[in-house]
Structures are given as C-alpha cells and as structure tokens.
Design a protein around this motif. Structure first.
Motif, PDB file in Angstrom:
ATOM      1  N   THR A  95       1.209  -1.493  -0.217  1.00 52.47           N
ATOM      2  CA  THR A  95      -0.237  -0.453  -0.148  1.00 52.47           C
ATOM      3  C   THR A  95       1.215   1.572   0.374  1.00 52.47           C
ATOM      4  O   THR A  95       0.204   2.248  -0.665  1.00 52.47           O
ATOM      5  CB  THR A  95      -0.755  -0.077   1.355  1.00 52.47           C
ATOM      6  OG1 THR A  95      -1.708  -1.205   0.973  1.00 52.47           O
ATOM      7  CG2 THR A  95      -2.292   1.282   1.397  1.00 52.47           C
TER       8      THR A  95
ATOM      9  N   PRO B  83      -4.140   6.541   1.923  1.00 51.39           N
ATOM     10  CA  PRO B  83      -3.953   5.663   0.219  1.00 51.39           C
ATOM     11  C   PRO B  83      -5.965   6.022  -0.115  1.00 51.39           C
ATOM     12  O   PRO B  83      -6.870   6.354   1.929  1.00 51.39           O
ATOM     13  CB  PRO B  83      -4.134   4.184   1.276  1.00 51.39           C
ATOM     14  CG  PRO B  83      -3.378   4.020   1.763  1.00 51.39           C
ATOM     15  CD  PRO B  83      -3.512   5.667   2.841  1.00 51.39           C
TER      16      PRO B  83
ATOM     17  N   ASP C 289      -2.974   6.907  -4.759  1.00 53.15           N
ATOM     18  CA  ASP C 289      -2.850   5.405  -5.176  1.00 53.15           C
ATOM     19  C   ASP C 289      -1.618   5.326  -6.370  1.00 53.15           C
ATOM     20  O   ASP C 289      -1.292   5.896  -6.414  1.00 53.15           O
ATOM     21  CB  ASP C 289      -4.150   4.927  -5.764  1.00 53.15           C
ATOM     22  CG  ASP C 289      -4.779   5.687  -6.550  1.00 53.15           C
ATOM     23  OD1 ASP C 289      -3.997   6.578  -7.417  1.00 53.15           O
ATOM     24  OD2 ASP C 289      -5.754   5.091  -7.102  1.00 53.15           O
TER      25      ASP C 289
END
Lengths: 153, 153
Positions: A15, A91, A109
C-alpha cells in the motif's frame, strides 16, 4: 558510495509503495517538484518523499498507510524543519479525519494523487536549505552512478 | 520530466564510455566527488562528467578519445565558468602532449583512472554555484524517478 539508501525499502507495505508512486507522479507532473524517495535527513529521520521545486522549494511527504501507522509516529513534527511544506499522504480507503488539520494532506494510489488540503508555507532556514540542496545533488548522482556502474567492489 | 538527458548517449564511442567509467570511479572513490554523466549546462554545452564534492566543489571533466576529438573542440574554455576545476580526460593510448598544460589532465580506462596533472582552482561565482546545485538536485531526482516509474505516458 556513502548513504545510498535503498530506492525501494522491502519493509514498505505494498500500500505504501502505491501511495508513494502516486504522490511522486502528482508532485512531478502537477507541481513541477522533482522527487526523491527515501531521503535520510540530518536528524536521522527518513523522508518518504522529498520534492525539490524550480526555485529550491522543499516539500516533504510522509506516507501513512493505516491508522496504526499514523498513531505510532510521534516525531513527524521534525520534518517541518527540513521542508517548506509538509504533507501526510494516505491511500483512498484511509479516513482523512485521523490526520491533523494543521498539516497538508494528499490522497494517492498507484496511478495518481491529489492534494486534499494544502500545507502552510513555513520557509526553511537558508543555511539548512543550502546544506540539503548539496546533499540532494550528491545523493542523486550516487543513486544513478551505482546503477550505471555496479563497480569493482 | 524536463531535460532528463540520456544516461548513455549512443553517439559516444566505446572508448569514450570506457574513459567515462574510469573517470567516474576515480572521482567517486579517490576524491569523494559524487558524479553525474552528461549534464547540460546553461550555456547549452554538455559536460561529460560533472562531480560534486562534499563542500559543494564542482569539477568538470571533458573526455577526448582521439586527437581529432580534441582538435575540433574550440569551446572547452566555457566549462571553466561552470566549475572550480576543469580536466581533460584521455584513454591511455592517446598522447598526453596534445592537451594544454594550463588545464588538468586525467588518464582513464574502463577500470580505473589517475590524475596526471592537477587543475588550477578557479572558484565559481556563488550565484552560479547555487543555481547549478539546484539544477543537479532536480536532475538527479528526475533521473532516478524515471527509472522507478516509467509513468503513465
């Protein structure tokens, strides 16, 4: 070569890497900030993303991929001394409400990003900016050089 | 990203590339100069190797792989304005006697190099050094960034 630092740190979560990519694209393409990942500052802290603007402006972005990631960090204030603007980056799925309203906030992202809240402009001390610019000029050279030439070692 | 410039220029001869590699190793390992290849200066000239020292010293190295390569260049004096020290670099087989004694001279091959004659120290104007340091900090960032992320384009 001194202090090359990994371009991709294996401890980073997938992530965090996606957010990093989007942040760097955003800063480069929309704000003309040339970006380094993973810059160790004189304080010993490592900036996730550090951007250098056309006039020498310095932005630092600290990526937080989860609530716990943000909660365990008690030292992010230190980045202010080494930047003109400071942003957290998150995120899309992470609640924006967990971040302090006093700081900038970016959502990103793996494809793109956007500034959700601008950062106050708190100019660095001139001597610190000068020292950082020299450090970055040498860091960039070394990161490319080691790729051009794995060297005799 | 602006002005990335090729890390390896296909117009360069194999000899010049070997000299470049040895020069960069020499400067990095022996003189603690972090090195860029192929830096376009404000004058439009492109420095073959540009080193940045720990105190911001700038060295420029102009590679000449043959006599004709040296003879056709009438503008190498311009590098002096953009560096504190200026060197020619040559492969081992090229006669050292063709180079002006007023300038530094390096011999290098693909493995290593040595300074045959030191360069006079002619410090750059402070404003020019500052502008160049910013340019290099951004150039290094962009050269690494494009490798980390080929981007959406």
């Amino acid at each position: 070569m001194a202090e090359l630092g990994p371009i991709v740190d294996l401890r980073q979560s997938a992530t965090a890497l996606r957010v990093q990519r989007g942040v760097m694209r955003l800063l480069r393409e929309t704000y003309d900030m040339a970006c380094y990942a993973e810059v160790t500052l004189r304080s010993g802290r490592r900036a996730d993303v550090l951007g250098v603007g056309p006039k020498g402006e310095i932005w630092i972005v600290e990526i937080k991929s989860s609530l716990i990631d943000f909660q365990v960090d008690r030292k992010w204030h230190e980045y202010r001394e080494f930047s003109d603007r400071f942003f957290f980056a998150k995120p899309p799925e992470l609640d924006a409400g967990i971040f302090p309203e006093s700081e900038g906030l970016i959502v990103a992202d793996g494809h793109d990003g956007a500034i959700l809240r601008d950062s106050p402009d708190t100019p660095m001390a001139p001597a610190r900016r000068k020292a950082l610019m020299l450090k970055l000029a040498r860091l960039g050279a070394d990161r490319v050089h080691v790729l051009m030439d794995p060297g005799p070692k």
